[in-house]
Motif scaffolding. Sequence first.
Motif, PDB file in Angstrom:
ATOM      1  N   GLY A  54      -3.027  -6.151   4.095  1.00 57.20           N
ATOM      2  CA  GLY A  54      -3.258  -5.832   2.682  1.00 57.20           C
ATOM      3  C   GLY A  54      -2.812  -6.953   1.760  1.00 57.20           C
ATOM      4  O   GLY A  54      -3.461  -7.230   0.743  1.00 57.20           O
ATOM      5  N   ILE A  55      -1.722  -7.620   2.115  1.00 56.18           N
ATOM      6  CA  ILE A  55      -1.255  -8.763   1.322  1.00 56.18           C
ATOM      7  C   ILE A  55      -2.265  -9.898   1.439  1.00 56.18           C
ATOM      8  O   ILE A  55      -2.655 -10.503   0.436  1.00 56.18           O
ATOM      9  CB  ILE A  55       0.151  -9.205   1.765  1.00 56.18           C
ATOM     10  CG1 ILE A  55       1.188  -8.150   1.347  1.00 56.18           C
ATOM     11  CG2 ILE A  55       0.504 -10.573   1.176  1.00 56.18           C
ATOM     12  CD1 ILE A  55       2.576  -8.363   1.937  1.00 56.18           C
ATOM     13  N   ALA A  56      -2.717 -10.165   2.653  1.00 54.61           N
ATOM     14  CA  ALA A  56      -3.674 -11.248   2.882  1.00 54.61           C
ATOM     15  C   ALA A  56      -4.986 -11.010   2.140  1.00 54.61           C
ATOM     16  O   ALA A  56      -5.607 -11.952   1.641  1.00 54.61           O
ATOM     17  CB  ALA A  56      -3.935 -11.412   4.382  1.00 54.61           C
ATOM     18  N   SER A  57      -5.402  -9.752   2.033  1.00 54.71           N
ATOM     19  CA  SER A  57      -6.664  -9.438   1.358  1.00 54.71           C
ATOM     20  C   SER A  57      -6.509  -9.301  -0.152  1.00 54.71           C
ATOM     21  O   SER A  57      -7.504  -9.195  -0.863  1.00 54.71           O
ATOM     22  CB  SER A  57      -7.247  -8.136   1.920  1.00 54.71           C
ATOM     23  OG  SER A  57      -6.472  -7.025   1.501  1.00 54.71           O
ATOM     24  N   GLY A  58      -5.267  -9.285  -0.637  1.00 49.27           N
ATOM     25  CA  GLY A  58      -5.025  -9.149  -2.062  1.00 49.27           C
ATOM     26  C   GLY A  58      -4.922  -7.713  -2.553  1.00 49.27           C
ATOM     27  O   GLY A  58      -4.740  -7.476  -3.746  1.00 49.27           O
ATOM     28  N   HIS A  59      -5.021  -6.735  -1.643  1.00 48.66           N
ATOM     29  CA  HIS A  59      -4.895  -5.331  -2.032  1.00 48.66           C
ATOM     30  C   HIS A  59      -3.444  -4.930  -2.282  1.00 48.66           C
ATOM     31  O   HIS A  59      -3.175  -3.995  -3.028  1.00 48.66           O
ATOM     32  CB  HIS A  59      -5.507  -4.413  -0.974  1.00 48.66           C
ATOM     33  CG  HIS A  59      -6.990  -4.478  -0.940  1.00 48.66           C
ATOM     34  ND1 HIS A  59      -7.670  -5.299  -0.064  1.00 48.66           N
ATOM     35  CD2 HIS A  59      -7.926  -3.860  -1.689  1.00 48.66           C
ATOM     36  CE1 HIS A  59      -8.964  -5.159  -0.262  1.00 48.66           C
ATOM     37  NE2 HIS A  59      -9.156  -4.298  -1.249  1.00 48.66           N
ATOM     38  N   PHE A  60      -2.527  -5.631  -1.616  1.00 43.91           N
ATOM     39  CA  PHE A  60      -1.101  -5.363  -1.784  1.00 43.91           C
ATOM     40  C   PHE A  60      -0.430  -6.595  -2.354  1.00 43.91           C
ATOM     41  O   PHE A  60      -0.857  -7.729  -2.083  1.00 43.91           O
ATOM     42  CB  PHE A  60      -0.436  -5.000  -0.454  1.00 43.91           C
ATOM     43  CG  PHE A  60      -0.943  -3.733   0.185  1.00 43.91           C
ATOM     44  CD1 PHE A  60      -1.416  -2.664  -0.568  1.00 43.91           C
ATOM     45  CD2 PHE A  60      -0.931  -3.600   1.554  1.00 43.91           C
ATOM     46  CE1 PHE A  60      -1.878  -1.495   0.035  1.00 43.91           C
ATOM     47  CE2 PHE A  60      -1.379  -2.438   2.167  1.00 43.91           C
ATOM     48  CZ  PHE A  60      -1.852  -1.383   1.402  1.00 43.91           C
TER      49      PHE A  60
END
Length: 110
Positions: A54-60
């Motif tokens: 999620g961090i890598a995808s920008g969601h988190f």
Amino acid sequence: IAMISELAYHRVVVEEMRGSKTGGATPAERALRLEIAALQTEYEGFFRSTLAEGIASGHFRDQDISIAVRSFLMMLHAPIYWYQPRDAENITAIAEQLANMALGAVATPQ
């Protein structure tokens, strides 16, 4: 939902794991503690990898994954400390609120 519907079981597991560093446990108890610890590590690993994705995808939000995972799980597991079953209470609504609050703590602000 499982945490709330199986409250007594989860309370016993948490209390037992808290005491896992004390002596006097039987070999069977030590084996169960090791099994629970391994399952806990696997469970936390699922959340750790999901948070990293999620961090890598920008969601988190970009944050310390170890702190975020432990805090996230504490929020989800909180009912074992305060929840008392009541007649006709909607445990699904309680579980959804906790999940939404936990997700809100890691989600990228919109």
